[in-house]
Design a protein around this motif. Structure first.
Motif, PDB file in Angstrom:
ATOM      1  N   GLY A 228     -21.942 -66.700  18.504  1.00 31.66           N
ATOM      2  CA  GLY A 228     -20.716 -67.208  17.892  1.00 31.66           C
ATOM      3  C   GLY A 228     -20.946 -68.410  16.992  1.00 31.66           C
ATOM      4  N   LEU A 229     -22.173 -68.579  16.496  1.00 25.20           N
ATOM      5  CA  LEU A 229     -22.521 -69.788  15.741  1.00 25.20           C
ATOM      6  C   LEU A 229     -22.946 -69.497  14.300  1.00 25.20           C
ATOM      7  CD1 LEU A 229     -24.554 -71.655  18.520  1.00 25.20           C
ATOM      8  CD2 LEU A 229     -22.273 -72.247  17.668  1.00 25.20           C
ATOM      9  N   ALA A 230     -22.751 -68.273  13.836  1.00 20.47           N
ATOM     10  CA  ALA A 230     -23.250 -67.918  12.504  1.00 20.47           C
ATOM     11  C   ALA A 230     -22.640 -68.777  11.402  1.00 20.47           C
ATOM     12  CB  ALA A 230     -22.983 -66.436  12.223  1.00 20.47           C
ATOM     13  N   VAL A 231     -21.332 -68.994  11.457  1.00 18.06           N
ATOM     14  CA  VAL A 231     -20.676 -69.820  10.433  1.00 18.06           C
ATOM     15  C   VAL A 231     -21.116 -71.273  10.565  1.00 18.06           C
ATOM     16  CG1 VAL A 231     -18.462 -70.749   9.654  1.00 18.06           C
ATOM     17  CG2 VAL A 231     -18.697 -68.307  10.111  1.00 18.06           C
ATOM     18  N   ALA A 232     -21.147 -71.783  11.789  1.00 19.14           N
ATOM     19  CA  ALA A 232     -21.571 -73.170  12.006  1.00 19.14           C
ATOM     20  C   ALA A 232     -23.013 -73.374  11.536  1.00 19.14           C
ATOM     21  CB  ALA A 232     -21.437 -73.540  13.483  1.00 19.14           C
TER      22      ALA A 232
END
Length: 409
Positions: free
Chosen positions: A235-239
């Motif tokens: 869940g960290l691709a954008v971050a």
């Protein structure tokens, strides 16, 4: 004489390439490279027909992306057909084709992209570099991997001027070897080097550290753009993408709605809006028109059949909808009280005040007034009470509201 002419042409080609790369770096641009049509389509159930890919490509062009990862020609004839349909139609973005570090893949890409201007077509080469890939997938040593990279990048240079190289599973590759791969690829003619977090294991801090190390340790990094490609398994691709933009990455690879293998990819619309809403933190230029984002999200969902979660940032149905009375009251007074950005910013319709058990008097009065129904204090109070008494799951649409208003009279 032919040898002298060849040297002159090579010098001019290298000078033009260097000028373009330096221009992008000096301009401090973030270039968006969309991979919906290739990496996104690899999501189970998201198969697209060639004409559907062309529709999405046109929408991406209108939105202002810099380049399109148009497909993997060596994998299927359908990808070749889809890419050929884009040639001569998609004019602004660079069209690129994915290739393994195999000469036949490069030949297939050249065939698929035939007819596109030399400066508007490119190849994206990839080769596994991590210990896991070297041992279990490729059965190759480090020196053999370096030779494969050098040979295929050089070969690609015979037909292409835009050449990207990405070490597959870069985030689990030894840093020294990773930088060596990049150095050899750039020396062989790569104009972009990519950093893919293939299995999505990084955190923003670790991602930024990789980008800083690459910039410090790849001696010829000034001759190529640096791209990043993140998967969303944690869940960290954008971050992670945003952290790398801050660390100096030039190109970000994303997909619309974040679709892709496993948990998907970094979401194009989320990265764009995070930058747009926080210009103090991301004082870099980008050319994506935010007003195209919501329609683009809907188009990709429609054509892939992969529905958008109601809570999905930017494109989800709930983004500009609320049932909470306090929020509804604030939004009616000033939309900015409970919104990070206005609906029109991303090209969608206005705020939705959903009526239900949590709604307050102000939202009910507002809708009754719009419908021409009694909206004095007593009428509103009675309708609000009637709404709260409705069974779970009752949709308070206009017909229901008319009935409740009539019952309350």
């Amino acid at each position: 004489m032919s040898g002298v002419l060849q040297k002159v042409r090579s010098y001019v080609r290298d000078a033009v390439r260097s000028a373009v790369i330096n221009h992008h770096k000096r301009a401090n641009n973030v270039l968006f490279s969309d991979t919906t049509l290739r990496d996104g389509e690899q999501m189970p159930g998201a198969t697209l027909e060639p004409d559907e890919k062309l529709r999405i490509a046109k929408a991406l062009e209108a939105a202002g992306v810099h380049s399109l990862d148009a497909g993997f020609p060596a994998s299927s004839e359908a990808d070749v057909v889809a890419i050929q349909q884009m040639v001569g139609v998609i004019r602004k973005p660079i069209l690129t084709a994915l290739c393994r570090t195999v000469r036949s893949d490069i030949d297939a890409a050249q065939k698929a992209l035939h007819g596109n201007p030399i400066h508007k077509r490119g190849v994206s080469l990839f080769c596994g570099t991590s210990p896991l890939h070297r041992k279990h997938k490729l059965q190759k040593s480090q020196s053999e991997i370096l030779k494969i990279i050098t040979d295929t990048v050089t070969y690609a240079g015979e037909a292409f001027r835009v050449i990207a190289f990405s070490p597959e599973d870069a985030s689990r590759t030894e840093l020294d070897f990773l930088c060596q791969c990049y150095t050899e690829a750039i020396d062989a003619g790569a104009t972009t080097i990519g950093f893919p977090d293939t299995v999505g294991v990084l955190t923003p801090e670790k991602a930024a550290d990789f980008i800083k190390a690459i910039q410090d340790r790849v001696r010829n990094i000034d001759k190529a753009l640096l791209a990043v490609h993140f998967h969303n398994d944690l869940g960290l691709a954008v971050a992670n993408t945003l952290a790398c933009i801050q660390a100096g990455a030039n190109v970000v690879q994303c997909t619309v709605n974040g679709i892709g293998e496993r948990a998907g990819n970094a979401s194009l619309e989320e990265v764009v809006m995070a930058m747009a809403v926080n210009p103090d933190q991301f004082p870099r230029k980008f050319k994506v028109n935010t007003a195209h984002l919501a329609p683009l999200c809907r188009l990709v969902a429609e054509l892939t059949g992969i529905s958008i979660s109601r809570m999905k940032p930017v494109g989800g149905e709930n983004i500009f909808a609320t049932e909470a009375g306090i929020h509804q009251d604030g939004l009616l007074k000033n939309p900015d009280t409970y919104l990070p950005f206005r609906p029109e910013t991303v090209g969608t319709e206005g705020i939705q005040l959903v009526l239900g058990r949590h709604s307050g008097r102000r939202a009910v009065a507002h809708r009754l007034h719009e419908m021409g129904l009694p909206d004095d204090d007593n009428a509103v109070a009675r309708v609000v009470e009637r709404i709260k008494q409705q069974p779970k799951g009752t949709v308070i649409d206009d017909d229901c509201l008319r009935r409740l208003s009539g019952d309350a009279a």
